[in-house]
Design a protein around this motif. Sequence first.
Motif, PDB file in Angstrom:
ATOM      1  N   LEU A 108       1.025  -1.005  -0.072  1.00  0.00           N
ATOM      2  CA  LEU A 108       0.266  -0.039  -0.191  1.00  0.00           C
ATOM      3  C   LEU A 108       1.033   1.171   0.041  1.00  0.00           C
ATOM      4  N   ASP A 109       1.897   1.028   0.791  1.00  0.00           N
ATOM      5  CA  ASP A 109       2.556   2.222   0.377  1.00  0.00           C
ATOM      6  C   ASP A 109       3.251   3.089  -1.340  1.00  0.00           C
ATOM      7  N   ALA A 110       3.049   1.961  -1.736  1.00  0.00           N
ATOM      8  CA  ALA A 110       4.141   1.957  -3.175  1.00  0.00           C
ATOM      9  C   ALA A 110       3.027   2.176  -3.837  1.00  0.00           C
ATOM     10  N   PHE A 111       1.663   2.072  -3.680  1.00  0.00           N
ATOM     11  CA  PHE A 111       0.980   2.264  -4.723  1.00  0.00           C
ATOM     12  C   PHE A 111      -0.598   2.619  -4.340  1.00  0.00           C
ATOM     13  N   ASP A 112      -1.156   3.661  -5.050  1.00  0.00           N
ATOM     14  CA  ASP A 112      -2.572   4.815  -4.523  1.00  0.00           C
ATOM     15  C   ASP A 112      -3.565   3.631  -4.922  1.00  0.00           C
ATOM     16  N   ASN A 113      -3.096   2.773  -6.144  1.00  0.00           N
ATOM     17  CA  ASN A 113      -4.591   2.389  -6.729  1.00  0.00           C
ATOM     18  C   ASN A 113      -4.497   0.702  -6.044  1.00  0.00           C
ATOM     19  N   LEU A 114      -4.297   0.234  -4.814  1.00  0.00           N
ATOM     20  CA  LEU A 114      -4.043  -0.935  -3.956  1.00  0.00           C
ATOM     21  C   LEU A 114      -4.488  -0.746  -3.159  1.00  0.00           C
ATOM     22  N   VAL A 115      -6.290  -1.693  -3.260  1.00  0.00           N
ATOM     23  CA  VAL A 115      -7.521  -1.913  -1.874  1.00  0.00           C
ATOM     24  C   VAL A 115      -7.025  -3.099  -1.264  1.00  0.00           C
ATOM     25  N   ILE A 116      -7.118  -2.825   0.195  1.00  0.00           N
ATOM     26  CA  ILE A 116      -6.839  -4.439   0.644  1.00  0.00           C
ATOM     27  C   ILE A 116      -7.972  -4.769   1.350  1.00  0.00           C
ATOM     28  N   VAL A 117      -8.967  -5.172   1.049  1.00  0.00           N
ATOM     29  CA  VAL A 117      -9.997  -6.460   1.974  1.00  0.00           C
ATOM     30  C   VAL A 117      -9.662  -7.236   2.962  1.00  0.00           C
TER      31      VAL A 117
ATOM     32  N   LEU B 144      -8.188  -0.880   3.138  1.00  0.00           N
ATOM     33  CA  LEU B 144      -7.024  -0.201   3.978  1.00  0.00           C
ATOM     34  C   LEU B 144      -6.968   0.493   1.994  1.00  0.00           C
ATOM     35  N   SER B 145      -7.204   1.464   1.886  1.00  0.00           N
ATOM     36  CA  SER B 145      -5.635   2.135   1.227  1.00  0.00           C
ATOM     37  C   SER B 145      -5.412   3.645   0.873  1.00  0.00           C
ATOM     38  N   SER B 146      -5.857   4.429  -0.376  1.00  0.00           N
ATOM     39  CA  SER B 146      -4.499   5.548  -0.179  1.00  0.00           C
ATOM     40  C   SER B 146      -6.061   6.847   0.515  1.00  0.00           C
ATOM     41  N   ALA B 147      -5.394   7.069   0.919  1.00  0.00           N
ATOM     42  CA  ALA B 147      -6.568   8.510   2.136  1.00  0.00           C
ATOM     43  C   ALA B 147      -7.726   8.937   0.904  1.00  0.00           C
ATOM     44  N   PRO B 148      -7.748   9.439  -0.183  1.00  0.00           N
ATOM     45  CA  PRO B 148      -8.622   9.293  -1.555  1.00  0.00           C
ATOM     46  C   PRO B 148      -9.329   8.644  -1.395  1.00  0.00           C
TER      47      PRO B 148
END
Length: 375
Positions: free
Chosen positions: A218-227, A245-249
Amino acid sequence: MSVTSNDQSVLRPAYDSILTLAPYQTGKPVEELTREYGVSDVVKLASNENPLGCSPQVTLAITEQLGQLARYPDGNGYYLKQALSDFNDIGMDCITLGNGSNDLLDILARSFVSRDDAIVYSQYGFVIYSMLAKMQGATGIEVPAQRFGHNLSAMRQAVDDNANTKIVFIANPNNPTGTQLDRDELYKFIASMPSSVLIVLDEAYIEYSPESNNRALLDAFDNLVIVRTFSKAYGLAGLRVGYALSSAPVADLLNRIRQPFNVSRIGLAAAAAALEDQQFIETVRQTNQEQMCWLEKQFDALGLGFIRSYANFIMVKMEVEMENAAVINQALLEQGVIVRPLAGYGLDNWLRITVGTAEDNLRLIDTLRSILNDD
Ligand SMILES: Cc1ncc(COP(=O)(O)O)c(C=O)c1O
């Protein structure tokens, strides 16, 4: 017109794909089996639930809430998010709570996918992904599996071939196959993806396979979401709590779409207490591992093939002489053992079996042996 009318014209406004949608098949409830076959002492190994239940700390947390049931829950789930933020070393603004992780998968599809879009997932991937494509009236693109697991290069190609792809769903470990992806391969896959495509890593079974934890990505990719979910190792399937868990936007968008109080007061308190008890999770993991090894040996002894699993269930091949999975499943049901047939996944010869307690597993194996030997 009477309420019992069979007139289908009222359904005309629905998407065509919804009209062809088959409902999600849940594991047969214990009560149903008792009613249908008159068997008592049922063993349910069909829904990947935790046979050890949940942490004893959960009971106390729930009891504390009982006097407050007239009050809405905290719509932002502050305390659970705070606990998840510490646990996952991520900002609270990167967390979205869900009514089970299924709710989050649904929120993701509703947030990012519309009628002209596509969702990519693997053959034998968790069935909900294809259902979500239909629910959105979008195109579902199923990529053929490789040795029962995700074929990442073919999935990458599918995204290239379908410029309208909005989400790629990947369960890791995967349900129902139990397969796990190589971390480097996954990293390269995500790195190669256009930033406009969301990669959703569904880690529902992560506690059983900590090496599958891809939080660091997640630290490397803004387009990744972990469920993730509290339904499996945490033993709270009946309460319905999950998180993304995802990027804030992305989290900001998902939080706009979710229902205002999608996690109940009891669910919030129970999940926070469950998260704190990592000793329980360690016991769950070890017990699952021991029992999985035992089951593998028994399947070997019975001459049944299986796929090595990284989760709390195992897919077993039931192609033995004249018997097939449907016949064996029926015989198991009649003797009070519920497992999951996989014909809906095109895996007609296979059954998915949740790892139970030592006692559950012994009952399963004894029953299977008697069915196969017909004694
Ligand atoms: C891969 C996967 N994702 C998500 C879910 C949904 O679980 P829940 O909604 O209970 O969190 C499941 C449940 O079986 C699953 O196997």
